[in-house]
Design a protein around this motif. Structure first.
Motif, PDB file in Angstrom:
ATOM      1  N   ASP A  11       0.987  -0.966   0.028  1.00 22.51           N
ATOM      2  CA  ASP A  11      -0.004  -0.060   0.012  1.00 22.51           C
ATOM      3  C   ASP A  11       0.654   1.123  -0.017  1.00 22.51           C
ATOM      4  N   ASP A  12       0.210   2.347  -0.280  1.00 24.92           N
ATOM      5  CA  ASP A  12       1.002   3.694  -0.462  1.00 24.92           C
ATOM      6  C   ASP A  12       1.832   3.900   0.950  1.00 24.92           C
ATOM      7  N   THR A  13       3.059   4.029   1.002  1.00 24.21           N
ATOM      8  CA  THR A  13       3.917   4.146   2.338  1.00 24.21           C
ATOM      9  C   THR A  13       3.584   5.626   2.950  1.00 24.21           C
ATOM     10  N   ALA A  14       3.019   6.609   1.952  1.00 28.64           N
ATOM     11  CA  ALA A  14       2.758   7.893   2.436  1.00 28.64           C
ATOM     12  C   ALA A  14       1.763   7.812   3.675  1.00 28.64           C
ATOM     13  N   VAL A  15       0.788   6.965   3.673  1.00 26.23           N
ATOM     14  CA  VAL A  15      -0.247   6.721   4.712  1.00 26.23           C
ATOM     15  C   VAL A  15       0.177   5.934   5.892  1.00 26.23           C
ATOM     16  N   LEU A  16       1.220   5.442   6.005  1.00 27.55           N
ATOM     17  CA  LEU A  16       1.833   4.524   6.894  1.00 27.55           C
ATOM     18  C   LEU A  16       1.850   5.675   8.251  1.00 27.55           C
ATOM     19  N   ARG A  17       1.558   4.915   9.393  1.00 32.15           N
ATOM     20  CA  ARG A  17       1.680   5.621  10.628  1.00 32.15           C
ATOM     21  C   ARG A  17       1.938   4.604  11.906  1.00 32.15           C
ATOM     22  N   ASN A  43       6.661  -4.015   9.039  1.00 32.90           N
ATOM     23  CA  ASN A  43       6.208  -5.681   9.065  1.00 32.90           C
ATOM     24  C   ASN A  43       4.614  -5.699   8.895  1.00 32.90           C
ATOM     25  N   ASP A  44       3.757  -4.828   9.725  1.00 39.51           N
ATOM     26  CA  ASP A  44       2.595  -4.900   9.647  1.00 39.51           C
ATOM     27  C   ASP A  44       2.092  -4.558   8.562  1.00 39.51           C
ATOM     28  N   HIS A  45       2.598  -3.761   7.737  1.00 35.65           N
ATOM     29  CA  HIS A  45       2.235  -3.508   6.222  1.00 35.65           C
ATOM     30  C   HIS A  45       2.662  -4.031   5.356  1.00 35.65           C
ATOM     31  N   GLY A  46       3.447  -5.171   5.434  1.00 33.01           N
ATOM     32  CA  GLY A  46       4.117  -5.898   4.423  1.00 33.01           C
ATOM     33  C   GLY A  46       5.051  -5.022   3.589  1.00 33.01           C
ATOM     34  N   VAL A  47       5.617  -4.076   4.224  1.00 29.94           N
ATOM     35  CA  VAL A  47       6.395  -3.294   3.196  1.00 29.94           C
ATOM     36  C   VAL A  47       7.843  -3.789   3.348  1.00 29.94           C
ATOM     37  N   SER A  48       8.473  -4.045   2.076  1.00 31.85           N
ATOM     38  CA  SER A  48       9.646  -4.336   2.238  1.00 31.85           C
ATOM     39  C   SER A  48      10.493  -3.128   1.379  1.00 31.85           C
TER      40      SER A  48
END
Ligand code: HGY
Ligand code: MN
Ligand code: MN
Ligand code: MN
Length: 425
Positions: A6-12, A122-127
């Motif tokens: 997902d778009d990392t800009a929204v990560l919090r 990890n929660d968002h599966g971001v590599s």
């Protein structure tokens, strides 16, 4: 490019999870502070409390899937692999050792905030393209072994491993003996064999500026110069009633003259914006009717200007000679810490400022009053710091040290978004 679902800009980050980690770590080495009637934290470097704190955080790091390595002075580097794991990592971190009268945030926010970044990725599966590492630096405070930023200074090569291992506490226990006894000598050499791509540290400001200005984030432009001296003043014990003034060699008089001179140097403005502290002071024999024969005192000097710091140090040494003359004492001086001012590069300050703006947070540039591991790692790679405001005039090195869950989460969200860009470099 990283496979970010997902778009990392929204990560919090997860503010509650961060806060509960800070609270749980803060309970390790907790004590009742009679001065403030608050619960303080006492986790001096390489004590049982520090080891317990390390084991707690290392457990969380392993749960988050990080691979742990340690260097020869006990610094921990917990690694999250990158898609191209051959690339230099982006490093974040700080320290979890504390002073004797600490709160729950100094250093811990930077380590647990780095862990929270990992947990969020990890929660968002971001590599990420680059590997990401979270460091715990040994003995940042210098409260036990008497030199500031010992672990990160050794990792960066400012002090040698031999110098670091030989530092001893007041009971004569050395860093080397403690590291060996506790099995904290890793297989990684120091200075750090491979330079990180960049380093970022989130830390409480430990001063009043951000809160006074109502600013959310401090974009740290650098760290002021630090000089620590240990003075051993030797005079002669003598009867307080029978010894004429002319025959005295009063170590306490010498100490008092030095302390007043330090105050004059600071208030005169002759050395720029300088701060002087005599934090440790031990008098011998410390009895009402004996002229003191011996004083051990520490001097902590801070100055934004390296030249002014050098002038102050030279002038102080000269003044010590005059005090010897005047009091008939002898004064030996050990320089136990000496770091020049550090300036963080504009590209790192920009990343922090842009990350704050992207999150709708206000920010301002600020110079750090306190020393930090970032000031050491800046010798190895582009480094920067994110400050969060504290309450109660930002008081620190005091159990009243406090920042809010929101401010901590803001700081780590800025850290997250600043490192996301670096991880794709
Ligand atoms: O001394 C310092 O500024 C840091 O807290 N170790
Ligand atoms: Mn700190
Ligand atoms: Mn500190
Ligand atoms: Mn520090």
């Amino acid at each position: 490019m990283s496979a970010a679902p997902d778009d990392t800009a929204v990560l919090r980050v997860d503010s509650d999870r961060l806060w509960s980690s800070l609270s749980e770590l803060g309970s390790v080495g907790a004590y009742h502070d009679s001065d403030t009637d608050l619960e303080g934290v006492r986790r001096l470097a390489l004590t049982d409390e520090d080891i317990t704190g390390r084991e707690l955080v290392l457990g969380w790091m392993r749960e988050a899937g990080l691979s742990i390595r340690m260097d020869a002075v006990g610094n921990v580097y917990a690694r999250r692999a990158g898609l191209d794991d051959s690339l230099a990592p982006v490093l974040v971190g700080s320290h979890i050792d504390s002073v004797a009268t600490a709160g729950r945030f100094d250093g811990c926010l930077g380590v647990l905030g780095g862990l929270e970044v990992v947990r969020t990725l990890n929660d968002h599966g971001v590599s990420t393209r680059r590997p990401f590492e979270v460091a715990i630096f040994t003995e940042e405070e210098g409260a036990r072994f008497g030199t500031d930023m010992l672990g990160s200074a050794t990792a960066a090569g400012r002090i040698s491993l031999a110098q670091a291992r030989s530092r001893a506490d007041r009971d004569g226990v050395s860093v080397g003996a403690e590291l060996d006894r506790r099995g904290l000598v890793g297989d990684q050499v120091v200075p750090m064999p491979a330079r990180p791509h960049a380093y970022l540290e989130c830390h409480i400001e430990q001063g009043p500026i951000l809160a006074e200005h109502g600013t959310d984030i401090g974009v740290v432009r650098g760290v002021q110069a630090i000089t620590w001296l240990e003075l051993e003043i030797s005079g002669r014990a003598a009867h307080a009633g029978a010894t004429p003034n002319a025959l005295r060699r009063d170590a306490e008089l010498a100490a008092a003259l030095i302390r007043v001179r330090l105050d004059e140097m600071v208030t005169s403005g002759d050395y720029g914006v300088m701060l002087a502290t005599v934090g440790r002071h031990e008098t011998t024999p410390n009895l009402v009717n004996i002229v003191p024969s011996h004083v051990l005192m520490t001097v902590d000097l801070r100055n934004h200007d390296g030249d002014a710091m050098d002038r102050a140090t030279i002038d102080l040494h000269e003044y010590l000679r005059a005090v010897e003359e005047r009091t008939g004492t002898t004064i030996s001086v050990a320089v136990t810490a000496q770091t020049p001012p550090v300036h963080f590069p504009p590209q790192m300050r920009d990343r922090v400022a842009k990350a704050a703006a992207g999150l709708g947070l206000s920010s301002e540039e600020i110079t750090s009053g306190a020393g930090h591991d970032a000031g050491e790692i800046a010798a190895l790679c582009p480094a920067g710091m994110v400050f969060v405001p504290g309450l109660y005039d930002g008081i620190s090195h005091n159990p009243r040290e406090y920042s809010t869950p929101e401010a901590c989460a803001d700081g780590i969200n800025v850290l997250l978004h600043a490192v996301l860009g670096l991880l794709e470099d």
